[in-house]
Write an enzyme that holds these catalytic residues in place. Structure first.
Site, PDB file in Angstrom:
ATOM      1  CB  ILE A  31      28.896  44.715   3.496  1.00 20.18           C
ATOM      2  CG1 ILE A  31      27.696  44.596   4.397  1.00 20.18           C
ATOM      3  CG2 ILE A  31      28.924  43.609   2.459  1.00 20.18           C
ATOM      4  CD1 ILE A  31      26.372  44.828   3.673  1.00 20.18           C
ATOM      5  CG  ASN A  85      38.783  41.518  -7.199  1.00 20.56           C
ATOM      6  OD1 ASN A  85      39.959  41.171  -7.249  1.00 20.56           O
ATOM      7  ND2 ASN A  85      38.064  41.433  -6.084  1.00 20.56           N
ATOM      8  N   GLY A  91      37.206  38.103 -10.434  1.00 18.00           N
ATOM      9  CA  GLY A  91      36.437  37.996  -9.194  1.00 18.00           C
ATOM     10  C   GLY A  91      35.545  39.188  -8.917  1.00 18.00           C
ATOM     11  CD  GLN A  92      34.109  44.543 -11.728  1.00 14.83           C
ATOM     12  OE1 GLN A  92      34.749  44.250 -12.744  1.00 14.83           O
ATOM     13  NE2 GLN A  92      33.631  45.747 -11.509  1.00 14.83           N
ATOM     14  CG  HIS A  98      34.923  47.944  -6.141  1.00  9.02           C
ATOM     15  ND1 HIS A  98      34.069  47.539  -7.149  1.00  9.02           N
ATOM     16  CD2 HIS A  98      35.350  46.798  -5.547  1.00  9.02           C
ATOM     17  CE1 HIS A  98      33.982  46.221  -7.160  1.00  9.02           C
ATOM     18  NE2 HIS A  98      34.765  45.743  -6.197  1.00  9.02           N
ATOM     19  CG  HIS A 100      38.669  45.004  -2.828  1.00  8.49           C
ATOM     20  ND1 HIS A 100      37.689  44.477  -2.016  1.00  8.49           N
ATOM     21  CD2 HIS A 100      38.245  44.786  -4.102  1.00  8.49           C
ATOM     22  CE1 HIS A 100      36.722  43.951  -2.768  1.00  8.49           C
ATOM     23  NE2 HIS A 100      37.043  44.128  -4.034  1.00  8.49           N
TER      24      HIS A 100
HETATM   25  P1  5GP Z   1      34.268  42.661  -5.902  1.00  4.29           P
HETATM   26  O1  5GP Z   1      33.989  41.210  -5.651  1.00  4.29           O
HETATM   27  O2  5GP Z   1      33.331  43.216  -6.956  1.00  4.29           O
HETATM   28  O3  5GP Z   1      35.698  42.990  -6.179  1.00  4.29           O
HETATM   29  O4  5GP Z   1      33.973  43.402  -4.550  1.00  4.29           O
HETATM   30  C1  5GP Z   1      32.704  43.794  -4.155  1.00  4.29           C
HETATM   31  C2  5GP Z   1      32.763  44.018  -2.671  1.00  4.29           C
HETATM   32  O5  5GP Z   1      31.637  44.762  -2.299  1.00  4.29           O
HETATM   33  C3  5GP Z   1      32.756  42.736  -1.847  1.00  4.29           C
HETATM   34  O6  5GP Z   1      33.935  42.679  -1.052  1.00  4.29           O
HETATM   35  C4  5GP Z   1      31.483  42.851  -1.007  1.00  4.29           C
HETATM   36  O7  5GP Z   1      31.652  42.368   0.305  1.00  4.29           O
HETATM   37  C5  5GP Z   1      31.210  44.344  -1.027  1.00  4.29           C
HETATM   38  N1  5GP Z   1      29.813  44.721  -0.936  1.00  4.29           N
HETATM   39  C6  5GP Z   1      28.771  44.199  -1.649  1.00  4.29           C
HETATM   40  N2  5GP Z   1      27.638  44.834  -1.335  1.00  4.29           N
HETATM   41  C7  5GP Z   1      27.952  45.781  -0.420  1.00  4.29           C
HETATM   42  C8  5GP Z   1      27.171  46.764   0.275  1.00  4.29           C
HETATM   43  O8  5GP Z   1      25.961  46.893   0.119  1.00  4.29           O
HETATM   44  N3  5GP Z   1      27.853  47.563   1.155  1.00  4.29           N
HETATM   45  C9  5GP Z   1      29.202  47.448   1.352  1.00  4.29           C
HETATM   46  N4  5GP Z   1      29.765  48.284   2.241  1.00  4.29           N
HETATM   47  N5  5GP Z   1      29.959  46.539   0.703  1.00  4.29           N
HETATM   48  C10 5GP Z   1      29.337  45.713  -0.172  1.00  4.29           C
END
Ligand code: 5GP
Ligand code: ZN
Length: 112
Positions: A31, A85, A91-92, A98, A100
């Site tokens: 997003i 992450n 940075g999670q 997931h 990236h």
């Molecule tokens: P993290 O910081 O946990 O490694 O990554 C989480 C990712 O999820 C972030 O890059 C953030 O932009 C994405 N994200 C958070 N909420 C949503 C959502 O509702 N939809 C989508 N498509 N991505 C999301």
């Protein structure tokens, strides 16, 4: 898991731009993209983080799925980055495992 954003994406309860579906896996666009291509690859079952992933086969399949998504996005030759992450120092921010997949521009090293 109710309340988990990515479980809700997997269940179709939150809209997402799904770009690839596989056996127990899903790739969709982030997003808040940090690169021209920024996909998130998730297992459809809830696993909180890499620390909680007990099944090495699932992890291998997840990485292979990210690799295939990169190829299908046309990134294989120029290259791309896959990142997992994990927990606060990693940075999670979403606690559903997931990967990236970032590509479409040169990546910097070391990461921030
Ligand atoms: P993290 O910081 O946990 O490694 O990554 C989480 C990712 O999820 C972030 O890059 C953030 O932009 C994405 N994200 C958070 N909420 C949503 C959502 O509702 N939809 C989508 N498509 N991505 C999301
Ligand atoms: Zn979840």
């Amino acid at each position: 898991m109710s309340g988990c954003i990515f479980c809700r994406v997997a269940a179709g309860e939150i809209p997402a731009e799904i770009v690839k579906r596989g056996e127990g896996m899903l790739a969709f666009t982030d997003i808040s993209p940090q690169a021209p291509t920024h996909l998130l690859i998730i297992p459809t079952i809830h696993i909180g983080s890499l620390n909680d992933a007990k099944d090495p086969t699932l992890l291998g399949n997840l990485v292979a799925f990210a690799r295939d998504a990169a190829r299908e996005a046309g990134l294989a030759t120029r290259g791309y980055r896959v990142v997992i992450n994990t927990n606060p120092d990693g940075g999670q921010t979403v606690f559903h495992l997931h990967v990236h997949l970032l590509g479409g521009r040169p990546m910097h090293w070391p990461p921030g």
